[in-house]
Design an enzyme around this catalytic site. Structure first.
Site, PDB file in Angstrom:
ATOM      1  N   LYS A  10       0.885  -1.169   0.000  1.00 25.17           N
ATOM      2  CA  LYS A  10       0.000   0.000   0.000  1.00 25.17           C
ATOM      3  C   LYS A  10       0.918   1.213   0.000  1.00 25.17           C
ATOM      4  O   LYS A  10       1.564   1.529   0.999  1.00 25.17           O
ATOM      5  CB  LYS A  10      -0.903   0.000   1.228  1.00 25.17           C
ATOM      6  CG  LYS A  10      -1.866   1.160   1.233  1.00 25.17           C
ATOM      7  CD  LYS A  10      -3.011   0.944   2.204  1.00 25.17           C
ATOM      8  CE  LYS A  10      -4.100   1.976   2.014  1.00 25.17           C
ATOM      9  NZ  LYS A  10      -3.688   3.338   2.277  1.00 25.17           N
TER      10      LYS A  10
ATOM     11  N   ARG B  83      -7.550  11.663  -7.170  1.00 26.98           N
ATOM     12  CA  ARG B  83      -8.717  10.929  -6.681  1.00 26.98           C
ATOM     13  C   ARG B  83      -9.766  11.896  -6.115  1.00 26.98           C
ATOM     14  O   ARG B  83     -10.951  11.694  -6.286  1.00 26.98           O
ATOM     15  CB  ARG B  83      -8.247   9.963  -5.594  1.00 26.98           C
ATOM     16  CG  ARG B  83      -9.345   9.276  -4.863  1.00 26.98           C
ATOM     17  CD  ARG B  83      -8.746   8.240  -3.909  1.00 26.98           C
ATOM     18  NE  ARG B  83      -9.780   7.531  -3.200  1.00 26.98           N
ATOM     19  CZ  ARG B  83     -10.250   7.897  -2.018  1.00 26.98           C
ATOM     20  NH1 ARG B  83      -9.771   8.961  -1.425  1.00 26.98           N
ATOM     21  NH2 ARG B  83     -11.194   7.200  -1.426  1.00 26.98           N
TER      22      ARG B  83
HETATM   23  S1  IVH Z   1      -6.515  -0.421  -4.578  1.00 28.46           S
HETATM   24  C1  IVH Z   1     -10.878  -0.658  -4.614  1.00 28.46           C
HETATM   25  N1  IVH Z   1      -3.927  -0.725  -4.238  1.00 28.46           N
HETATM   26  O1  IVH Z   1      -5.128   3.433  -0.817  1.00 28.46           O
HETATM   27  C2  IVH Z   1      -9.428  -0.627  -4.499  1.00 28.46           C
HETATM   28  N2  IVH Z   1      -4.944   1.238  -3.371  1.00 28.46           N
HETATM   29  O2  IVH Z   1      -7.779   3.393   0.763  1.00 28.46           O
HETATM   30  C3  IVH Z   1      -8.915   0.723  -4.277  1.00 28.46           C
HETATM   31  N3  IVH Z   1      -3.383   2.763  -2.265  1.00 28.46           N
HETATM   32  O3  IVH Z   1      -6.754   6.020  -2.271  1.00 28.46           O
HETATM   33  C4  IVH Z   1      -7.519   0.958  -4.269  1.00 28.46           C
HETATM   34  N4  IVH Z   1      -1.568   1.575  -2.609  1.00 28.46           N
HETATM   35  O4  IVH Z   1      -4.458   5.672  -3.140  1.00 28.46           O
HETATM   36  C5  IVH Z   1      -4.997   0.059  -4.015  1.00 28.46           C
HETATM   37  N5  IVH Z   1      -1.634  -1.102  -4.010  1.00 28.46           N
HETATM   38  C6  IVH Z   1      -2.705  -0.333  -3.805  1.00 28.46           C
HETATM   39  C7  IVH Z   1      -2.603   0.899  -3.143  1.00 28.46           C
HETATM   40  C8  IVH Z   1      -3.756   1.657  -2.932  1.00 28.46           C
HETATM   41  C9  IVH Z   1      -2.070   2.694  -2.091  1.00 28.46           C
HETATM   42  C10 IVH Z   1      -4.235   3.867  -1.778  1.00 28.46           C
HETATM   43  C11 IVH Z   1      -5.062   4.474  -2.859  1.00 28.46           C
HETATM   44  C12 IVH Z   1      -6.415   4.698  -2.278  1.00 28.46           C
HETATM   45  C13 IVH Z   1      -6.299   4.208  -0.889  1.00 28.46           C
HETATM   46  C14 IVH Z   1      -7.476   3.333  -0.566  1.00 28.46           C
END
Ligand code: IVH
Length: 697
Positions: free
Chosen positions: A137, A158
């Site tokens: 993440k 976003r």
């Molecule tokens: S997937 C439905 N993958 O986390 C899936 N998000 O709380 C949505 N983020 O605003 C996101 N690394 O900016 C995804 N490997 C990753 C991520 C990621 C960081 C952040 C993203 C989003 C937040 C979601």
């Protein structure tokens, strides 16, 4: 069609043929530059030098200036940033950009898997039959990239998930964002890639240092730096910031080509591999795993590896791999049921820098230490952090009274990352580095070009005390009962003044001191007596020569065999020793040419210090364990860690204190620490005490 199209330069400007040649050259330059940019930013495997890249870039710039009609939408020259904007247009995402629920620990990860199993009617827990993907993440800024027929058309933040800001011109300047999709199968129509824009740790520090130097505000963390950089109205400013991009998913996919649909509608794993082929970086250690067992294993690995990453992450994102099941599971308010963020323990916190004090080490180095308002970071209360030296304080512009961001990294001493300059009230004070030693009042000296300020007084009590402590420490002469407190007591009461005076001590001398009983005094004198026969390498290490750690001391002992042999080593002899560099050779030679130091060693000999000469094979480069590096962790049943180390060294092996890729084995005893996790993360073989014993047979 005439003109050259072979990738070499063309100067022809006239006629149709000339124009065509120019266009061909522009096309091939764009292709070449994109390829090299991809190799550098995505694959981290550049095949040309920066200078060669710049030359091609300038050639393209020149041609575009002369022939503006031929400038391509995906030209890398667009990355330098266009005209400043007056504001950012708002953009409505066709598909909302969702957020994620959190799992805060292993139990909650297991619960997530169980819930998915329940929702999918997969009969109960513990079967580990559900496929997930696991990635980092990223701690940056989420953006959506919209490609039309393979060319980047629009980029948006976003925002609140529904509406974001149009940051196309700024995103174009990010080298890891393809302006044109690569590969054999490029999707036609609209194709939306989502991912994170971020700053790497090293470049973040450099940016902050530079801003503070110019009197500008610092960013509290790389995420703020990324966000601030992306929201510059002047894209040329963004272009100056070394931003990176990692893709983590897809948004709108308009294309109805069968070959694209199979890439993106089957499994996430497949769609991420497809994104890689299109020219995107995806999370390092992107992994497909099975069930709760796989998830927990990967969570531990991810956390152990976290510090080694060049950028900040705050956890993992776990996603159900089967895309068709995403629809079945659906959403909960703003987050999908098929994914979760598994957060790591926080390692950063903000607190107040209450004061800075100076510690004087055994070499006389004055080290500034931050006194912090106690704060919990990663489960540990932190109230101090090293500030290294004056330059570090200046570079970070730290002031007493500042709110500061501190960070714990593994088992390392916490560091002060940056001041939160926006929280300043004006009452913060600059730290003035002392002009004299705070321990003895003597003058201090800073060598030209060096970062360290040292007290020049050889009799400085802090220096003396620390030298004695070092001499007696576990890896040195290992004198039991002679710790910091006792040394201070002895020095402050003028019972000892240097290491040699230890060997003149009597039980009566010690007994007289406050809090020292008859028994502990006798024990101490016995321990000092025993140390006279310590191994030569330990004595060499105990002398506290600059750059001489336990490993170098062992080498020196091995090469000189006896204490006399050591005293007679010349600079040339030292240089001739493999693994000893000029800096260390110089430091040892300075020590051996320093009258006072040599006299001190001679006095030790007079007092009966007679280190055991090195037995042949003590550093046996042809030993049974030669070339093998061990890391020891936990407690062993039948031997101490020290014994294990000695036995390994005798057989030519090496013992390191931290796990790295070079580690051959980690020997885990009872209650192993984070080293075990690190070993698992790096895939280093972990053995037990019994296996070690077998190797020692
Ligand atoms: S997937 C439905 N993958 O986390 C899936 N998000 O709380 C949505 N983020 O605003 C996101 N690394 O900016 C995804 N490997 C990753 C991520 C990621 C960081 C952040 C993203 C989003 C937040 C979601």
């Amino acid at each position: 069609m005439s003109g050259k199209s072979d990738g070499t330069s063309t100067k022809s400007k006239t006629g149709h043929g000339g124009a065509c040649a120019v266009q061909n050259r522009i096309d091939s330059l764009v292709a070449l530059l994109s390829e090299h940019s991809y190799r550098y930013y995505v694959l981290s495997q550049p095949t040309i030098s920066d200078a060669e890249y710049d030359e091609l870039f300038r050639e393209l710039q020149g041609l575009e200036r002369e022939y503006p009609d031929f400038v391509r939408e995906d030209s890398p020259t667009k990355r330098v940033g266009g005209e400043p904007l007056v504001g950012f247009r708002s953009i409505t995402h066709e598909m909302p950009m969702l957020s994620l629920d959190n799992a805060m620990n292993e139990d909650e990860i297991v619960e997530f898997d169980a819930q998915i199993a329940r929702l999918l009617n997969r009969g109960g827990m513990g079967q580990d039959d559900i496929n997930y993907t696991v990635e980092y993440k990223f701690d940056g800024v989420a953006v959506s990239l919209l490609y039309r027929d393979g060319v980047l058309e629009r980029a948006a933040t976003r925002g609140d998930g529904t509406t974001g800001e149009d940051v196309t011109e700024n995103v174009r300047t990010i080298k890891a964002v393809p302006l044109q999709l690569r590969g054999e199968v490029v999707p036609r129509g609209l194709f939306e890639v989502r991912g994170e824009v971020l700053f790497r740790k090293r470049e973040f520090e450099a940016l902050n240092a530079e801003r503070l130097k110019r009197g500008e505000e610092s960013f509290a963390n790389p995420r703020n730096a990324a966000s601030g950089s992306l929201r510059q109205l002047d894209p040329k400013e963004t272009a100056k910031r070394p931003l990176w991009f990692f893709a983590y998913g897809l948004g709108v996919v308009e294309s109805d080509e069968q070959s694209i649909l199979v890439e993106v509608r089957e499994t996430l794993c497949r769609s991420m591999k497809f994104l890689e082929r299109l020219g995107f970086s995806i999370s390092p250690h992107y992994q497909a795993v099975k069930g709760a067992t796989g998830l927990v294993e990967q969570y531990r690995r991810g956390e152990a590896d976290r510090d080694a990453l060049p950028f900040e992450v705050d956890g993992l994102v776990i996603k159900l791999d089967d895309v068709k099941l995403h629809k079945v599971l659906g959403f909960r308010q703003r987050s999908p049921r098929w994914a979760i963020a598994a957060k790591f323990k926080p390692v950063e916190a903000t607190t107040i820098l209450e004061d800075v004090f100076i510690q004087v080490g055994r070499t006389g180095a004055l080290t500034p230490v931050a006194k912090l308002k106690p704060v919990k970071v990663g489960g540990v209360v932190v109230s101090r952090a090293t500030l290294h030296n004056q330059d570090e304080i200046d570079r970070k512009d730290l002031r007493i009274g500042d709110t500061v961001v501190i960070r714990r990294q593994g088992d390392v001493i916490p560091a002060v990352v940056a001041p939160v300059t926006s929280a300043r009230t004006g009452s913060e004070e600059k730290f003035v580095f002392p002009k004299v030693c705070p321990e003895c009042g003597h003058s201090v000296e800073r060598q030209e070009g060096g970062a360290v300020t040292r007290c020049v007084n050889d009799l400085c009590p802090a220096k003396v005390q620390n030298r004695i402590c070092h001499f007696a420490s576990r890896d040195a002469m290992d004198i039991e009962g002679l710790g910091d407190k006792v040394v201070r007591l002895l020095v402050e009461n003028s019972v000892i003044s240097d290491i040699t005076s230890l060997y003149r001590l009597s039980v009566e001398d010690v007994e007289k001191l406050p809090r020292m009983g008859a028994l502990s005094s006798a024990n101490l004198i016995n321990a000092i007596e025993r140390s006279k026969q310590q191994d030569l390498n330990r004595l060499i290490f105990a002398l506290g020569i600059r750059h001489v750690g336990t490993k170098t001391a062992r080498l020196l002992a091995h090469c000189s065999k006896t204490l006399d042999g050591f005293l007679n080593l010349s600079f040339e002899n030292l240089l001739a020793i493999d693994e000893i560099g000029p800096e260390t050779a110089r430091a040892v030679s300075d020590f051996l040419n320093n009258e006072q130091e040599v006299q001190m060693v001679r006095r030790l000999i007079d007092f009966g210090v007679a280190p055991k000469p090195v037995v042949t094979g003590a550093v046996d480069t042809k030993g049974t364990l030669s070339g093998t590096t061990f890391v020891l962790t936990g407690t062993y049943e039948g031997m101490t860690r020290k014994d294990a180390e000695t036995e390994i060294l005798k057989r030519g092996g090496a013992v390191a204190s931290a796990v790295s890729k070079k580690t051959s084995f980690v020997v885990a005893g009872e209650a192993p620490g984070s080293k075990l996790l690190k070993a698992q993360a790096l895939g280093i073989p972990v053995i037990g005490e019994d296996e070690l014993r077998k190797m020692l047979e």
